[in-house]
Design a protein around this motif. Structure first.
Motif, PDB file in Angstrom:
ATOM      1  N   ALA A  59      11.655  19.443  -4.681  1.00 46.24           N
ATOM      2  CA  ALA A  59      12.612  18.478  -4.116  1.00 46.24           C
ATOM      3  C   ALA A  59      11.899  17.459  -3.235  1.00 46.24           C
ATOM      4  CB  ALA A  59      13.677  19.226  -3.311  1.00 46.24           C
ATOM      5  N   LEU A  60      10.885  17.911  -2.491  1.00 41.83           N
ATOM      6  CA  LEU A  60      10.108  16.992  -1.647  1.00 41.83           C
ATOM      7  C   LEU A  60       9.352  15.995  -2.523  1.00 41.83           C
ATOM      8  CD1 LEU A  60       9.193  16.165   1.162  1.00 41.83           C
ATOM      9  CD2 LEU A  60       7.376  17.881   1.016  1.00 41.83           C
ATOM     10  N   ALA A  61       8.822  16.468  -3.655  1.00 41.06           N
ATOM     11  CA  ALA A  61       8.131  15.567  -4.590  1.00 41.06           C
ATOM     12  C   ALA A  61       9.099  14.487  -5.075  1.00 41.06           C
ATOM     13  CB  ALA A  61       7.578  16.365  -5.766  1.00 41.06           C
ATOM     14  N   GLY A  62      10.314  14.888  -5.425  1.00 41.27           N
ATOM     15  CA  GLY A  62      11.319  13.923  -5.880  1.00 41.27           C
ATOM     16  C   GLY A  62      11.677  12.919  -4.799  1.00 41.27           C
ATOM     17  N   THR A  63      11.662  13.361  -3.525  1.00 42.75           N
ATOM     18  CA  THR A  63      11.952  12.454  -2.407  1.00 42.75           C
ATOM     19  C   THR A  63      10.898  11.360  -2.295  1.00 42.75           C
ATOM     20  OG1 THR A  63      13.000  14.286  -1.233  1.00 42.75           O
ATOM     21  CG2 THR A  63      12.400  12.353   0.070  1.00 42.75           C
ATOM     22  N   PHE A  64       9.616  11.729  -2.474  1.00 42.54           N
ATOM     23  CA  PHE A  64       8.554  10.720  -2.419  1.00 42.54           C
ATOM     24  C   PHE A  64       8.675   9.729  -3.587  1.00 42.54           C
ATOM     25  CE2 PHE A  64       6.269  13.869   0.274  1.00 42.54           C
ATOM     26  CZ  PHE A  64       6.093  13.033   1.362  1.00 42.54           C
ATOM     27  N   PHE A  65       9.136  10.216  -4.752  1.00 44.40           N
ATOM     28  CA  PHE A  65       9.344   9.331  -5.897  1.00 44.40           C
ATOM     29  C   PHE A  65      10.422   8.287  -5.569  1.00 44.40           C
ATOM     30  CE2 PHE A  65      11.073   8.910 -10.430  1.00 44.40           C
ATOM     31  CZ  PHE A  65      10.110   7.973 -10.777  1.00 44.40           C
ATOM     32  N   ILE A  66      11.491   8.743  -4.904  1.00 46.37           N
ATOM     33  CA  ILE A  66      12.571   7.825  -4.509  1.00 46.37           C
ATOM     34  C   ILE A  66      12.066   6.815  -3.488  1.00 46.37           C
ATOM     35  CG2 ILE A  66      14.780   7.714  -3.294  1.00 46.37           C
ATOM     36  CD1 ILE A  66      15.387  10.497  -4.552  1.00 46.37           C
ATOM     37  N   LEU A  67      11.263   7.273  -2.520  1.00 42.33           N
ATOM     38  CA  LEU A  67      10.719   6.348  -1.520  1.00 42.33           C
ATOM     39  C   LEU A  67       9.857   5.279  -2.181  1.00 42.33           C
ATOM     40  CD1 LEU A  67       9.746   8.777   1.391  1.00 42.33           C
ATOM     41  CD2 LEU A  67      11.606   7.111   1.348  1.00 42.33           C
ATOM     42  N   GLY A  68       9.156   5.660  -3.241  1.00 45.11           N
ATOM     43  CA  GLY A  68       8.343   4.691  -3.979  1.00 45.11           C
ATOM     44  C   GLY A  68       9.200   3.591  -4.582  1.00 45.11           C
ATOM     45  N   GLY A  69      10.394   3.931  -5.022  1.00 43.18           N
ATOM     46  CA  GLY A  69      11.304   2.930  -5.569  1.00 43.18           C
ATOM     47  C   GLY A  69      11.907   2.034  -4.498  1.00 43.18           C
ATOM     48  N   PHE A  70      12.109   2.597  -3.291  1.00 36.44           N
ATOM     49  CA  PHE A  70      12.731   1.820  -2.215  1.00 36.44           C
ATOM     50  C   PHE A  70      11.744   0.908  -1.477  1.00 36.44           C
ATOM     51  CE2 PHE A  70      16.454   4.863  -1.976  1.00 36.44           C
ATOM     52  CZ  PHE A  70      17.409   3.884  -2.207  1.00 36.44           C
TER      53      PHE A  70
ATOM     54  N   LYS B 203       0.819  -1.213   0.000  1.00 39.35           N
ATOM     55  CA  LYS B 203       0.000   0.000   0.000  1.00 39.35           C
ATOM     56  C   LYS B 203       0.856   1.267   0.000  1.00 39.35           C
ATOM     57  CE  LYS B 203      -3.945  -2.106   2.346  1.00 39.35           C
ATOM     58  NZ  LYS B 203      -4.789  -2.115   3.555  1.00 39.35           N
ATOM     59  N   PHE B 204       2.018   1.196   0.632  1.00 38.70           N
ATOM     60  CA  PHE B 204       2.880   2.378   0.723  1.00 38.70           C
ATOM     61  C   PHE B 204       3.369   2.810  -0.662  1.00 38.70           C
ATOM     62  CE2 PHE B 204       6.941   4.519   1.814  1.00 38.70           C
ATOM     63  CZ  PHE B 204       6.415   5.500   2.631  1.00 38.70           C
ATOM     64  N   GLN B 205       3.455   1.857  -1.592  1.00 41.44           N
ATOM     65  CA  GLN B 205       3.924   2.140  -2.950  1.00 41.44           C
ATOM     66  C   GLN B 205       3.039   3.192  -3.627  1.00 41.44           C
ATOM     67  OE1 GLN B 205       3.528  -1.236  -5.523  1.00 41.44           O
ATOM     68  NE2 GLN B 205       5.034  -0.484  -6.993  1.00 41.44           N
ATOM     69  N   ASP B 206       1.720   2.983  -3.568  1.00 47.22           N
ATOM     70  CA  ASP B 206       0.801   3.933  -4.194  1.00 47.22           C
ATOM     71  C   ASP B 206       0.774   5.256  -3.437  1.00 47.22           C
ATOM     72  OD1 ASP B 206       0.126   2.411  -6.307  1.00 47.22           O
ATOM     73  OD2 ASP B 206      -1.945   2.018  -5.688  1.00 47.22           O
ATOM     74  N   PHE B 207       0.884   5.179  -2.106  1.00 48.36           N
ATOM     75  CA  PHE B 207       0.854   6.383  -1.263  1.00 48.36           C
ATOM     76  C   PHE B 207       1.970   7.356  -1.659  1.00 48.36           C
ATOM     77  CE2 PHE B 207       2.286   8.417   2.756  1.00 48.36           C
ATOM     78  CZ  PHE B 207       1.163   9.200   2.981  1.00 48.36           C
ATOM     79  N   THR B 208       3.172   6.822  -1.880  1.00 51.08           N
ATOM     80  CA  THR B 208       4.304   7.694  -2.222  1.00 51.08           C
ATOM     81  C   THR B 208       4.118   8.333  -3.603  1.00 51.08           C
ATOM     82  OG1 THR B 208       5.519   5.816  -3.147  1.00 51.08           O
ATOM     83  CG2 THR B 208       5.949   6.379  -0.848  1.00 51.08           C
ATOM     84  N   ILE B 209       3.534   7.576  -4.530  1.00 55.37           N
ATOM     85  CA  ILE B 209       3.363   8.114  -5.881  1.00 55.37           C
ATOM     86  C   ILE B 209       2.272   9.181  -5.918  1.00 55.37           C
ATOM     87  CG2 ILE B 209       2.674   7.490  -8.233  1.00 55.37           C
ATOM     88  CD1 ILE B 209       5.576   6.827  -7.336  1.00 55.37           C
TER      89      ILE B 209
ATOM     90  N   GLU C  12       8.517  -1.687 -10.695  1.00 47.39           N
ATOM     91  CA  GLU C  12       7.430  -2.367  -9.986  1.00 47.39           C
ATOM     92  C   GLU C  12       6.100  -1.606 -10.042  1.00 47.39           C
ATOM     93  OE1 GLU C  12       7.368  -5.333  -8.610  1.00 47.39           O
ATOM     94  OE2 GLU C  12       9.444  -5.762  -9.149  1.00 47.39           O
ATOM     95  N   PHE C  13       6.032  -0.569 -10.849  1.00 48.82           N
ATOM     96  CA  PHE C  13       4.773   0.176 -10.976  1.00 48.82           C
ATOM     97  C   PHE C  13       4.055  -0.252 -12.256  1.00 48.82           C
ATOM     98  CE2 PHE C  13       7.334   2.950  -8.289  1.00 48.82           C
ATOM     99  CZ  PHE C  13       6.430   3.249  -7.287  1.00 48.82           C
ATOM    100  N   SER C  14       2.746  -0.279 -12.207  1.00 43.68           N
ATOM    101  CA  SER C  14       1.981  -0.677 -13.389  1.00 43.68           C
ATOM    102  C   SER C  14       0.627   0.033 -13.384  1.00 43.68           C
ATOM    103  CB  SER C  14       1.767  -2.197 -13.391  1.00 43.68           C
ATOM    104  OG  SER C  14       1.028  -2.582 -12.241  1.00 43.68           O
ATOM    105  N   GLY C  15      -0.066  -0.013 -14.510  1.00 39.67           N
ATOM    106  CA  GLY C  15      -1.425   0.506 -14.616  1.00 39.67           C
ATOM    107  C   GLY C  15      -1.579   1.937 -14.152  1.00 39.67           C
ATOM    108  N   PRO C  16      -2.594   2.214 -13.302  1.00 42.05           N
ATOM    109  CA  PRO C  16      -2.871   3.588 -12.860  1.00 42.05           C
ATOM    110  C   PRO C  16      -1.690   4.257 -12.157  1.00 42.05           C
ATOM    111  CG  PRO C  16      -4.717   2.150 -12.356  1.00 42.05           C
ATOM    112  CD  PRO C  16      -3.625   1.260 -12.842  1.00 42.05           C
ATOM    113  N   ALA C  17      -0.865   3.490 -11.452  1.00 39.07           N
ATOM    114  CA  ALA C  17       0.290   4.103 -10.771  1.00 39.07           C
ATOM    115  C   ALA C  17       1.274   4.671 -11.793  1.00 39.07           C
ATOM    116  CB  ALA C  17       0.987   3.069  -9.892  1.00 39.07           C
ATOM    117  N   LEU C  18       1.460   3.956 -12.889  1.00 39.60           N
ATOM    118  CA  LEU C  18       2.337   4.483 -13.944  1.00 39.60           C
ATOM    119  C   LEU C  18       1.755   5.748 -14.580  1.00 39.60           C
ATOM    120  CD1 LEU C  18       3.799   1.540 -16.085  1.00 39.60           C
ATOM    121  CD2 LEU C  18       5.030   3.256 -14.758  1.00 39.60           C
TER     122      LEU C  18
END
Length: 293
Positions: A104-115, A70-76, A209-215
């Motif tokens: 920069a904060l937006a970019g940080t959440f993008f990185i968290l989504g990858g981690f 669930k955290f994956q979608d939250f970060t995106i 690891e992202f697909s569909g609506p998240a992408l």
């Protein structure tokens, strides 16, 4: 000639924010389509239609929603919201420094989504995204500081109304910003964390690891970000709106040409060249401007 600035001045802050939220994804999608078309032509292919990014987005929306956690979608979602917020601040004429920090904060959440997923490709992409952020952020902050030194204000509205050509005060800062713009657009030779080309050895990198609506959310965030970054290029020539539009368009086309002409750098060269360019072009420009003021 100043009709564009007058039109923006006639709108209140909320109307300008709303205009950005509604128009930016349309403009960003068209720019992405032009990017694909020109890239294909430069490679000797016919290429997809200019509106293909919109077709892709609609198709991805209909795909099954598969998430690792669930955290994956939250970060995106936060990545999209803070990117939109950054652009809305900028085009409403608010504080440029706040815009930079919000982006920069937006970019940080993008990185968290990858981690937050287990894929080694995603982790490697996220690590490279951090390196890219460390490489370009000093120049982005210097851009804001330089504009403050030249105009006496961090307000985008006041910088836009600065009557002299801002680029004459900040030639080094402008050159440095163009250099790191290639990293921000994720173009070769700086497409380390993810790439639109097939030569990327970590597949889609941070977005593996992202697909569909998240992408879709990631793609639309990049459209918003593209419009915001070209808006910053516009600021350097804002004394003449049509010239500013022409330079922003030329910068966009130049990035496509660079993308086609260079192989990907290693992260060491990306980091070193960015900081060297920031020091030589950006810092020296700021120091000279300080002595002149």
């Amino acid at each position: 000639m100043n009709g564009i600035n007058e039109l923006m001045s006639s709108l209140n802050i909320f109307e300008r924010m709303l205009a950005f939220v509604l128009i930016a994804p349309l403009a960003g999608g068209v720019l992405a389509g032009i990017d694909r078309k020109l890239s294909a032509r430069l490679q000797g292919r016919y290429g997809p239609p200019v509106l293909q990014p919109f077709f892709d987005v609609f198709k991805l929306f209909r795909k099954e929603r598969i998430i690792v956690n669930k955290f994956q979608d939250f970060t995106i979602v936060l990545f999209l919201l803070f990117t939109v917020f950054s652009g809305a601040l900028f085009f409403s004429g608010a504080d440029l420094l706040l815009t930079v920090f919000s982006l920069a904060l937006a970019g940080t959440f993008f990185i968290l989504g990858g981690f937050c997923v287990g894929s080694p490709f995603s982790h490697l992409g996220a690590q490279r995204e951090i390196l890219q952020m460390v490489a370009y952020e000093p120049m982005v902050i210097l851009m804001a500081v330089g504009m403050y030194q030249a105009t006496g204000s961090f307000k985008v509205a006041e910088i836009t109304n600065f009557q002299a050509p801002l680029v004459l005060w900040l030639p080094g800062v402008f050159a440095g910003f163009l250099y790191i713009l290639t990293i921000k657009f994720r173009k070769s030779p700086f497409d380390l964390s993810m790439s639109h080309h097939a030569h990327q050895e970590i597949v889609r990198g941070i977005t593996t690891e992202f697909s569909g609506p998240a992408l879709v959310l990631i793609e639309i965030s990049h459209w918003y970000e593209t419009v915001l970054l070209l808006g910053i290029v516009y600021l350097f020539f804002a004394f003449n709106p049509w010239l500013a539009f022409a330079v922003a368009a030329a910068a966009f086309l130049f990035e496509i040409l660079i993308d086609m002409c260079y192989a990907r750098f290693k992260w060491q060269l990306t980091f070193f060249s960015s900081w060297l360019f920031t020091a030589v072009a950006g810092v020296s420009n700021i120091l000279v401007l300080s002595l002149m003021r």
